[in-house]
Design a protein around this motif. Structure first.
Motif, mmCIF file in Angstrom:
data_model
loop_
_atom_site.group_PDB
_atom_site.id
_atom_site.type_symbol
_atom_site.label_atom_id
_atom_site.label_comp_id
_atom_site.label_asym_id
_atom_site.label_seq_id
_atom_site.Cartn_x
_atom_site.Cartn_y
_atom_site.Cartn_z
ATOM 1 N N THR A 174 41.933 36.727 37.797
ATOM 2 C CA THR A 174 41.911 37.348 36.517
ATOM 3 C C THR A 174 40.827 36.715 36.245
ATOM 4 O O THR A 174 38.971 36.648 35.613
ATOM 5 C CB THR A 174 42.420 38.051 35.457
ATOM 6 O OG1 THR A 174 43.420 38.976 36.008
ATOM 7 C CG2 THR A 174 41.308 38.663 34.678
ATOM 8 N N SER A 176 38.930 33.816 37.413
ATOM 9 C CA SER A 176 37.668 33.651 38.812
ATOM 10 C C SER A 176 36.881 34.694 38.331
ATOM 11 O O SER A 176 35.917 34.762 38.868
ATOM 12 C CB SER A 176 38.291 33.255 40.282
ATOM 13 O OG SER A 176 39.162 32.341 39.953
ATOM 14 N N SER A 177 37.426 35.861 38.018
ATOM 15 C CA SER A 177 35.896 37.250 38.105
ATOM 16 C C SER A 177 35.110 36.832 37.031
ATOM 17 O O SER A 177 34.853 36.771 35.938
ATOM 18 C CB SER A 177 37.560 38.282 37.573
ATOM 19 O OG SER A 177 35.948 39.764 36.972
ATOM 20 N N PRO A 178 34.107 37.359 37.522
ATOM 21 C CA PRO A 178 32.210 36.646 37.221
ATOM 22 C C PRO A 178 32.205 38.271 36.053
ATOM 23 O O PRO A 178 31.559 38.095 34.980
ATOM 24 C CB PRO A 178 31.298 36.969 38.233
ATOM 25 C CG PRO A 178 31.573 37.445 39.401
ATOM 26 C CD PRO A 178 33.578 37.108 39.417
ATOM 27 N N GLU A 179 32.650 38.952 36.272
ATOM 28 C CA GLU A 179 32.420 39.794 35.611
ATOM 29 C C GLU A 179 33.283 40.476 34.324
ATOM 30 O O GLU A 179 34.662 40.233 34.400
ATOM 31 C CB GLU A 179 32.258 40.988 35.938
ATOM 32 C CG GLU A 179 31.933 41.197 37.500
ATOM 33 C CD GLU A 179 31.708 43.013 38.022
ATOM 34 O OE1 GLU A 179 32.482 43.948 37.614
ATOM 35 O OE2 GLU A 179 31.700 43.016 39.122
ATOM 36 N N PRO A 180 33.140 39.657 32.533
ATOM 37 C CA PRO A 180 33.326 39.748 31.778
ATOM 38 C C PRO A 180 33.902 41.252 31.402
ATOM 39 O O PRO A 180 35.394 41.481 30.812
ATOM 40 C CB PRO A 180 32.198 39.209 30.920
ATOM 41 C CG PRO A 180 31.212 39.792 31.110
ATOM 42 C CD PRO A 180 31.204 39.387 32.527
ATOM 43 N N LEU A 183 37.002 41.783 33.451
ATOM 44 C CA LEU A 183 37.651 40.546 33.162
ATOM 45 C C LEU A 183 38.996 41.525 32.182
ATOM 46 O O LEU A 183 40.194 41.157 32.139
ATOM 47 C CB LEU A 183 38.031 39.745 32.357
ATOM 48 C CG LEU A 183 38.004 38.681 31.812
ATOM 49 C CD1 LEU A 183 39.648 38.103 32.857
ATOM 50 C CD2 LEU A 183 37.536 37.471 31.765
#
Length: 341
Positions: A174, A176-180, A183
């Motif tokens: 979670t 590590s996800s680049p999409e806020p 997230l």
């Protein structure tokens, strides 16, 4: 027999009342008569319906949420029954044994795109959640099994360990996800929520929950025999090993699909079967359907509390089930410890 019919009647009436209240109560309260009129109109029983805005709130927003909560609560409850019968211990349930955590990790890997493209193209979120839950419960069961029996202490410890492991995997994925936006969505989903409920999610949840309840009810006699122990059940003609494998797959399937629709909601499978046993007894022909209906009732009221307790803010329903379930688990653990000593 009369008592069983009375319990069934009370549960059916309670379901009708609960569905009506769950749809009527919210940020904007709606009259029960309007709820009945919309449902009757949508089912083709009556022609007259309230204004379009009321109709949309009831049918498109609240009704799918209530139905999904009923199915998730019922499905988790019957899997709690199955797991407690499998290990002959009332402390077992999908969340504590790590099935929910494994399903959550599998679904998170798929949702946030951390699976290899070759795999992700052949999977869906429910399948990924099922695979994660199945892998987790198989590991827990193998660790807990000693010779011809399952050690309850090892089972609980292995479940806690696997829950911690899958939780850390999910957290790593979670964060590590680049999409806020993804997230935030996953963080809320991990705590359990029906805010994203829609009619498209109902068929999958309905199939696994209802079919699971039917299968466990049909297996009532073998499950009753399992309560006496694996060896007595085997001598009574029960295919013990096949039954155990079937229960593990069913638990992973039902939990995985439900987790993929509503997130990780814990302790329902612990509280409900234990409460139902005190009223309806331990016979699975009664215990399974009664747990299904009672679990659905519990989940609808928990979700109703989650969306009405705080003004203009919604709590994840998993927080409320944990607030109810953790003290109950500790009390149950204390009671068993006292009995054992």
């Amino acid at each position: 027999m009369i008592r069983k019919w009375l319990i069934g009647l009370v549960l059916v009436v309670s379901v009708a009342v609960t569905v009506a209240c769950g749809v009527a109560i919210g940020s904007t309260d709606i009259a029960l008569l309007d709820v009945v009129r919309v449902i009757a109109s949508r089912l083709g029983v009556a022609d007259a319906a309230p204004p379009a805005t009321i109709d949309r709130i009831i049918w498109d927003l609240r009704m799918p949420r209530v139905v999904l909560a009923m199915l998730v609560g019922g499905g988790l409850s019957i899997i709690g029954v199955a797991m407690q019968t499998l290990v002959r211990n009332p402390l077992a349930e999908p969340y504590i044994l790590g099935i929910s955590g494994g399903a959550t990790a599998g679904a998170s890997l798929f949702y946030l795109g951390f699976l290899p493209p070759v795999i992700s193209k052949t999977l869906s979120m429910p399948v990924a959640a099922f695979a994660g839950g199945l892998a987790t419960i198989v590991i827990v069961y193998l660790v807990a099994r000693t010779e011809s029996r399952v050690s309850v202490a090892r089972l609980l410890l292995a479940g806690v360990a696997m829950s911690a492991l899958t939780s850390s995997i999910t957290s790593f994925i979670t964060f590590s996800s680049p999409e806020p936006d993804a997230l935030r969505a996953v963080l809320f989903w991990l705590l359990g929520s029906f805010s994203g409920a829609r009619w498209a999610l109902i068929p999958g949840a309905a199939v696994v929950s209802v079919v699971g309840a039917i299968l466990l009810t049909a297996l009532a006699r073998p499950l009753d025999a399992m309560l006496m122990g694996e060896e007595p059940a085997y001598h009574l003609g029960v295919p013990v090993e096949s039954l155990k494998r079937g229960l593990l797959v069913l638990a992973a399937l039902v939990t995985g699909v439900l987790v993929s629709t509503s997130g990780a909601i814990g302790f329902v499978g612990l509280i409900i079967p234990h409460a139902v046993r005190m009223v309806a007894g331990v016979t699975h022909r009664t215990l399974v359907p009664a747990s299904f209906l009672t679990g659905g009732l519990f989940m609808v009221w928990a979700d109703l509390a989650a969306r009405t307790l705080l003004p203009a803010q919604e709590l994840p329903v998993g927080i409320l089930t944990a607030l109810c379930g953790v003290p109950f688990f500790l009390w149950l653990l204390r009671q068993r410890g006292t009995t054992s000593s």
